[in-house]
Design a protein around this motif. Sequence first.
Motif, PDB file in Angstrom:
ATOM      1  N   THR A   1       0.837  -1.199   0.000  1.00 34.92           N
ATOM      2  CA  THR A   1       0.000   0.000   0.000  1.00 34.92           C
ATOM      3  C   THR A   1       0.872   1.250   0.000  1.00 34.92           C
ATOM      4  OG1 THR A   1      -1.764  -1.169   1.178  1.00 34.92           O
ATOM      5  CG2 THR A   1      -1.821   1.233   1.247  1.00 34.92           C
TER       6      THR A   1
ATOM      7  N   ASP B   1       2.101   1.702  -3.483  1.00 27.48           N
ATOM      8  CA  ASP B   1       0.994   2.079  -4.369  1.00 27.48           C
ATOM      9  C   ASP B   1       0.606   3.545  -4.189  1.00 27.48           C
ATOM     10  OD1 ASP B   1       0.984  -0.542  -5.250  1.00 27.48           O
ATOM     11  OD2 ASP B   1      -0.828  -1.097  -4.140  1.00 27.48           O
ATOM     12  N   LEU B   2       0.550   4.013  -2.947  1.00 28.52           N
ATOM     13  CA  LEU B   2       0.212   5.413  -2.684  1.00 28.52           C
ATOM     14  C   LEU B   2       1.282   6.353  -3.244  1.00 28.52           C
ATOM     15  CD1 LEU B   2      -1.198   5.107   0.935  1.00 28.52           C
ATOM     16  CD2 LEU B   2      -2.435   6.058  -1.034  1.00 28.52           C
TER      17      LEU B   2
ATOM     18  N   TYR C   1       1.077   6.408  -7.056  1.00 21.50           N
ATOM     19  CA  TYR C   1      -0.081   7.174  -7.537  1.00 21.50           C
ATOM     20  C   TYR C   1       0.183   8.676  -7.442  1.00 21.50           C
ATOM     21  CZ  TYR C   1      -4.915   8.370  -8.488  1.00 21.50           C
ATOM     22  OH  TYR C   1      -6.056   8.887  -9.056  1.00 21.50           O
ATOM     23  N   LEU C   2       0.697   9.116  -6.318  1.00 23.84           N
ATOM     24  CA  LEU C   2       0.953  10.549  -6.145  1.00 23.84           C
ATOM     25  C   LEU C   2       2.033  11.050  -7.100  1.00 23.84           C
ATOM     26  CD1 LEU C   2       0.732  10.824  -2.259  1.00 23.84           C
ATOM     27  CD2 LEU C   2      -0.880  11.758  -3.939  1.00 23.84           C
TER      28      LEU C   2
ATOM     29  N   GLN D   1       2.898   9.710  -9.971  1.00 24.39           N
ATOM     30  CA  GLN D   1       2.431   9.614 -11.350  1.00 24.39           C
ATOM     31  C   GLN D   1       1.462  10.758 -11.678  1.00 24.39           C
ATOM     32  OE1 GLN D   1       0.827   5.665 -11.182  1.00 24.39           O
ATOM     33  NE2 GLN D   1       2.754   4.728 -11.820  1.00 24.39           N
ATOM     34  N   ASN D   2       0.923  11.370 -10.661  1.00 22.87           N
ATOM     35  CA  ASN D   2      -0.036  12.467 -10.813  1.00 22.87           C
ATOM     36  C   ASN D   2       0.450  13.667 -10.007  1.00 22.87           C
ATOM     37  OD1 ASN D   2      -2.313  10.948 -12.253  1.00 22.87           O
ATOM     38  ND2 ASN D   2      -1.881   9.650 -10.497  1.00 22.87           N
TER      39      ASN D   2
ATOM     40  N   TYR E   1      -4.282  15.223  -3.364  1.00 20.62           N
ATOM     41  CA  TYR E   1      -5.404  14.306  -3.142  1.00 20.62           C
ATOM     42  C   TYR E   1      -5.738  14.189  -1.660  1.00 20.62           C
ATOM     43  CZ  TYR E   1      -4.579  12.765  -7.909  1.00 20.62           C
ATOM     44  OH  TYR E   1      -4.410  12.722  -9.265  1.00 20.62           O
TER      45      TYR E   1
ATOM     46  N   LEU F   1      -7.767   9.122  -2.492  1.00 20.46           N
ATOM     47  CA  LEU F   1      -6.758   8.081  -2.667  1.00 20.46           C
ATOM     48  C   LEU F   1      -7.312   6.708  -2.296  1.00 20.46           C
ATOM     49  CD1 LEU F   1      -3.757  10.107  -1.284  1.00 20.46           C
ATOM     50  CD2 LEU F   1      -4.035   9.301  -3.646  1.00 20.46           C
TER      51      LEU F   1
ATOM     52  N   ALA G   1      -9.443   5.737  -5.278  1.00 18.16           N
ATOM     53  CA  ALA G   1      -8.654   5.493  -6.486  1.00 18.16           C
ATOM     54  C   ALA G   1      -7.893   4.173  -6.415  1.00 18.16           C
ATOM     55  CB  ALA G   1      -7.678   6.645  -6.717  1.00 18.16           C
ATOM     56  N   LEU G   2      -7.406   3.833  -5.228  1.00 19.99           N
ATOM     57  CA  LEU G   2      -6.592   2.625  -5.064  1.00 19.99           C
ATOM     58  C   LEU G   2      -7.341   1.462  -4.439  1.00 19.99           C
ATOM     59  CD1 LEU G   2      -3.311   4.391  -3.926  1.00 19.99           C
ATOM     60  CD2 LEU G   2      -3.850   3.451  -6.174  1.00 19.99           C
TER      61      LEU G   2
ATOM     62  N   ASN H   1       6.840   1.778 -13.290  1.00 19.50           N
ATOM     63  CA  ASN H   1       6.115   1.971 -14.543  1.00 19.50           C
ATOM     64  C   ASN H   1       6.720   1.118 -15.657  1.00 19.50           C
ATOM     65  OD1 ASN H   1       4.412   3.796 -13.328  1.00 19.50           O
ATOM     66  ND2 ASN H   1       5.549   5.576 -14.008  1.00 19.50           N
TER      67      ASN H   1
END
Length: 144
Positions: free
Chosen positions: A29, A32-33, A36-37, A39-40, A45, A50, A53-54, A99
Motif C-alpha cells: 500500500t 501504491d500510494l 499514484y501521487l 504519477q499524478n 489528493y 486516494l 482510487a486505489l 512503470n
Amino acid sequence: MTQSTTFGYIMPVLLKHHDAELSLRPGTTKSDLVAYLYQNSEWGYSPQELKEALDIPRGTATTTLKRLYDDDYIGKTDDGYYYALSERDDIRRYVSSLNQVNRLFGHHRDADATPEEPDKQIGGGRTDEELDAELAELEAEVDE
C-alpha cells in the motif's frame, strides 16, 4: 536476502539507481500510494480520493499517508491534500522503475487471452521485433 516482487514477478534492483535508504517495496500500500501521487504529481489528493482510487480501506489509507508524510516521502497541504515532492528524485526513479516493469510485464497477467483479442495476448499481439524495440527503449530510459 529479500527479493521484491511486482505483479507476481521477482524484481531485481538496478544498482546504479538503487537507494538503500528508500524503504518502498512494490506491491505494498505504501508503494501504491507513492506511485499514484508521483504519477499524478500536479495534483493534491485527499485521503478519501486516494482510498477510492486505489481501493484500499480508509484506515489503511490515512495511517499510511501519515507515515509517508512523516518520513518525507510526500507533502501535505494545510487543508489535508497529499502530493508528490518535487525534490525527491529518488522516489521519481523508483516510480519510473515500477512503470517500466508494468509496461514490460503488465500485459502478461491476463490468462484469458484469445487469438481474437490480441491486446490480451502475451506481448499484446506485437511481433518479436516490436517487443525487442520496446525493451531497448525502456533500457535506454533506465540508463538515463
